[in-house]
Enzyme design. Sequence first.
Site, mmCIF file in Angstrom:
data_model
loop_
_atom_site.group_PDB
_atom_site.id
_atom_site.type_symbol
_atom_site.label_atom_id
_atom_site.label_comp_id
_atom_site.label_asym_id
_atom_site.label_seq_id
_atom_site.Cartn_x
_atom_site.Cartn_y
_atom_site.Cartn_z
ATOM 1 N N HIS A 1 -0.530 -5.474 14.612
ATOM 2 C CA HIS A 1 -1.219 -4.656 13.907
ATOM 3 C C HIS A 1 -2.719 -4.070 14.512
ATOM 4 C CE1 HIS A 1 0.720 -5.928 10.320
ATOM 5 N NE2 HIS A 1 0.173 -5.284 9.586
ATOM 6 N N ASN B 1 -0.828 -10.584 11.314
ATOM 7 C CA ASN B 1 -1.432 -9.354 11.931
ATOM 8 C C ASN B 1 -0.584 -8.967 12.966
ATOM 9 O OD1 ASN B 1 -3.363 -8.819 9.873
ATOM 10 N ND2 ASN B 1 -4.802 -10.103 10.878
ATOM 11 N N GLU C 1 7.692 -3.764 8.939
ATOM 12 C CA GLU C 1 7.221 -5.266 8.702
ATOM 13 C C GLU C 1 8.337 -6.201 8.838
ATOM 14 O OE1 GLU C 1 4.268 -6.033 8.222
ATOM 15 O OE2 GLU C 1 2.930 -4.363 7.567
ATOM 16 N N LYS D 1 -4.219 -9.775 -0.784
ATOM 17 C CA LYS D 1 -5.417 -8.743 -0.185
ATOM 18 C C LYS D 1 -5.469 -7.617 -1.006
ATOM 19 C CE LYS D 1 -5.361 -9.933 4.730
ATOM 20 N NZ LYS D 1 -4.932 -9.105 5.966
ATOM 21 N N ARG E 1 -3.400 -17.270 8.623
ATOM 22 C CA ARG E 1 -2.959 -15.979 8.175
ATOM 23 C C ARG E 1 -3.139 -14.973 9.122
ATOM 24 N NH1 ARG E 1 -3.951 -13.735 2.061
ATOM 25 N NH2 ARG E 1 -2.820 -11.724 2.250
ATOM 26 N N GLU F 1 -7.903 -15.629 5.643
ATOM 27 C CA GLU F 1 -7.380 -15.270 6.976
ATOM 28 C C GLU F 1 -8.430 -15.665 7.935
ATOM 29 O OE1 GLU F 1 -5.631 -11.385 7.317
ATOM 30 O OE2 GLU F 1 -6.923 -10.913 9.147
ATOM 31 N N LYS G 1 5.465 -15.377 4.086
ATOM 32 C CA LYS G 1 3.987 -14.981 3.497
ATOM 33 C C LYS G 1 3.273 -15.778 2.736
ATOM 34 C CE LYS G 1 1.073 -11.050 2.937
ATOM 35 N NZ LYS G 1 0.924 -9.624 2.978
ATOM 36 N N HIS H 1 2.515 2.983 7.579
ATOM 37 C CA HIS H 1 1.850 1.773 7.992
ATOM 38 C C HIS H 1 2.984 0.827 8.874
ATOM 39 C CE1 HIS H 1 -0.574 -2.025 7.932
ATOM 40 N NE2 HIS H 1 0.462 -2.782 7.469
ATOM 41 N N HIS I 1 -2.783 -0.362 13.571
ATOM 42 C CA HIS I 1 -3.656 0.391 12.875
ATOM 43 C C HIS I 1 -4.252 1.556 13.565
ATOM 44 C CE1 HIS I 1 -4.729 -3.070 9.586
ATOM 45 N NE2 HIS I 1 -3.907 -2.107 9.244
ATOM 46 N N ARG J 1 -14.910 -9.316 -14.935
ATOM 47 C CA ARG J 1 -15.028 -10.298 -13.764
ATOM 48 C C ARG J 1 -13.700 -10.867 -13.224
ATOM 49 N NH1 ARG J 1 -19.974 -12.133 -16.479
ATOM 50 N NH2 ARG J 1 -21.916 -11.175 -15.394
HETATM 51 N N1 LIG Z 1 -2.234 -5.822 0.979
HETATM 52 C C1 LIG Z 1 -1.712 -6.297 1.942
HETATM 53 O O1 LIG Z 1 -1.246 -7.139 2.468
HETATM 54 C C2 LIG Z 1 -0.931 -4.885 2.500
HETATM 55 C C3 LIG Z 1 -0.194 -5.180 3.722
HETATM 56 C C4 LIG Z 1 0.655 -3.990 4.163
HETATM 57 C C5 LIG Z 1 0.301 -2.532 3.425
HETATM 58 N N2 LIG Z 1 -0.682 -2.627 2.651
HETATM 59 C C6 LIG Z 1 -0.944 -1.310 2.196
HETATM 60 O O2 LIG Z 1 0.190 -0.670 1.395
HETATM 61 C C7 LIG Z 1 0.278 0.607 1.555
HETATM 62 C C8 LIG Z 1 1.622 1.408 1.811
HETATM 63 O O3 LIG Z 1 2.548 0.872 1.021
HETATM 64 P P1 LIG Z 1 4.000 1.626 0.784
HETATM 65 O O4 LIG Z 1 4.438 1.970 1.958
HETATM 66 O O5 LIG Z 1 4.433 0.904 -0.330
HETATM 67 O O6 LIG Z 1 3.319 3.013 0.467
HETATM 68 P P2 LIG Z 1 2.611 3.702 -0.887
HETATM 69 O O7 LIG Z 1 2.562 2.781 -1.992
HETATM 70 O O8 LIG Z 1 2.220 4.776 -0.769
HETATM 71 O O9 LIG Z 1 4.438 4.356 -1.527
HETATM 72 C C9 LIG Z 1 4.921 5.288 -0.549
HETATM 73 C C10 LIG Z 1 5.632 6.311 -1.428
HETATM 74 O O10 LIG Z 1 6.936 6.095 -2.030
HETATM 75 C C11 LIG Z 1 6.691 6.255 -3.495
HETATM 76 N N3 LIG Z 1 7.635 5.304 -4.135
HETATM 77 C C12 LIG Z 1 7.282 4.180 -4.486
HETATM 78 N N4 LIG Z 1 8.131 3.487 -5.152
HETATM 79 C C13 LIG Z 1 9.268 4.313 -4.879
HETATM 80 C C14 LIG Z 1 10.675 3.983 -5.305
HETATM 81 N N5 LIG Z 1 11.115 2.877 -5.863
HETATM 82 N N6 LIG Z 1 11.553 5.316 -5.266
HETATM 83 C C15 LIG Z 1 11.125 6.419 -4.715
HETATM 84 N N7 LIG Z 1 9.844 6.636 -4.181
HETATM 85 C C16 LIG Z 1 8.891 5.556 -4.513
HETATM 86 C C17 LIG Z 1 5.349 6.305 -3.789
HETATM 87 O O11 LIG Z 1 5.152 7.278 -4.712
HETATM 88 C C18 LIG Z 1 4.811 7.067 -2.514
HETATM 89 O O12 LIG Z 1 4.916 8.170 -2.229
HETATM 90 C C19 LIG Z 1 -1.132 1.145 2.545
HETATM 91 O O13 LIG Z 1 -1.942 1.672 1.458
HETATM 92 C C20 LIG Z 1 -1.364 -0.244 3.049
HETATM 93 O O14 LIG Z 1 -2.467 -0.219 3.400
HETATM 94 C C21 LIG Z 1 -1.459 -3.706 1.902
#
Ligand SMILES: NC(=O)c1ccc[n+]([C@@H]2O[C@H](COP(=O)([O-])OP(=O)(O)OC[C@H]3O[C@@H](n4cnc5c(N)ncnc54)[C@H](O)[C@@H]3O)[C@@H](O)[C@H]2O)c1
Length: 337
Positions: free
Chosen positions: A222, A219, A169, A127, A215, A211, A201, A236, A226, A105
């Site tokens: 976005h 977006n 971003e 999130k 918050r 949100e 943030k 993204h 999206h 939980r």
């Molecule tokens: N929760 C939130 O507020 C929020 C906000 C924006 C995006 N997101 C989510 O985040 C995700 C995108 O995140 P991301 O861009 O970090 O992508 P990701 O986690 O998919 O990583 C991108 C790639 O980089 C590789 N990688 C990671 N660290 C590395 C490093 N230090 N050196 C080399 N390669 C590395 C990973 O293996 C992957 O192949 C999406 O799922 C999106 O929906 C969430």
Amino acid sequence: MSSVQVLKKNEVAAFLETLPSDHLLFIVDEKLKDLKNVFLDLENVNKKKSVFYCKSGEETKNFHELEKAIEFFLSQGIHRKCILVSFGGGATSDFSGLVASLLLRGISWVTIPTTFLAMIDAAIGGKVAINSKFGKNLIGHFYLPLNNILIPDFLTTLPQEELFNGMGELVKYAFLDIAIYQAILSGEPLHLIMKRCIDYKNKIVKKDLREEGDRKLLNLGHTFGHAFEIHLKIPHGQAVLKGLEFILKMDNKIELLESFYKLCEHLSLPLNKYNFPKFEVIKELVMRDKKVQNVDEIDWINIIEIGKPEIKRESIEAFLQRAEIVYGEYVKLHQGS
Ligand SMILES: NC(=O)c1ccc[n+]([C@@H]2O[C@H](COP(=O)([O-])OP(=O)(O)OC[C@H]3O[C@@H](n4cnc5c(N)ncnc54)[C@H](O)[C@@H]3O)[C@@H](O)[C@H]2O)c1
């Protein structure tokens, strides 16, 4: 509220030692196993450790992987004081936070983001989600981590494309907060700019975790971003960049567009061309988005001037009609193959 600590890679083991638990659970992006500069040496952490290697990127954000991770940790004799450490990009932190929230939980969790995008955005603010066949991030909730650990050293192994992805971003933050815009143009060191984004943030999340108000400002870019991300299957951050450019074009904000291009140029950020679909496809995706408030209205983020964003509620019909007018011209200029 989560705290932020900037550390060097060789300080991580000592930090993990200080966490108030005798058993740490790790979720690690499996791709990082082979990256010597990123791989965490946990040998020096004198606690019980259970490590789950998750799939890299979006492939981990589904029910099947969620079940696998949860059953794995339950098989490790865990208790409520265990702390889960997420180690990877935004996909890993979205997934890990959801696992942490469901185990017994809800147990505490910590993020150690390894991509630029996750460092300044995805791993901050709690999130957490996996994807559904009906859309991205539709299964999840809000679950704040105890700490966010920022280790800029990890950026050295990040492919250029992933760095650009996070920069999308960063441009968003620069339009939300003029201090960030100015810091970028004045050449402030990157880790300080990143800290500014995280603080911005966190300040907003502190006021409005779920949100319901401010918050929503995060977006910015976005609404169409999206839709572009889903249809064009682009990362993204790049989608957010395109979404921001489009929203500025929609209201013909010439000065803001100039600032936008100036910033992209300063960051050496390429504005890629894509194979944009017909407007009907984008319209359908925008209407299905979580930002739609009810059947008739949508909340979107307007920029009055740099550092002055506002939440606008508009009828979806009127909003999409305005978008359609500029979409053809936008696509002509930005269409690739
Ligand atoms: N929760 C939130 O507020 C929020 C906000 C924006 C995006 N997101 C989510 O985040 C995700 C995108 O995140 P991301 O861009 O970090 O992508 P990701 O986690 O998919 O990583 C991108 C790639 O980089 C590789 N990688 C990671 N660290 C590395 C490093 N230090 N050196 C080399 N390669 C590395 C990973 O293996 C992957 O192949 C999406 O799922 C999106 O929906 C969430």
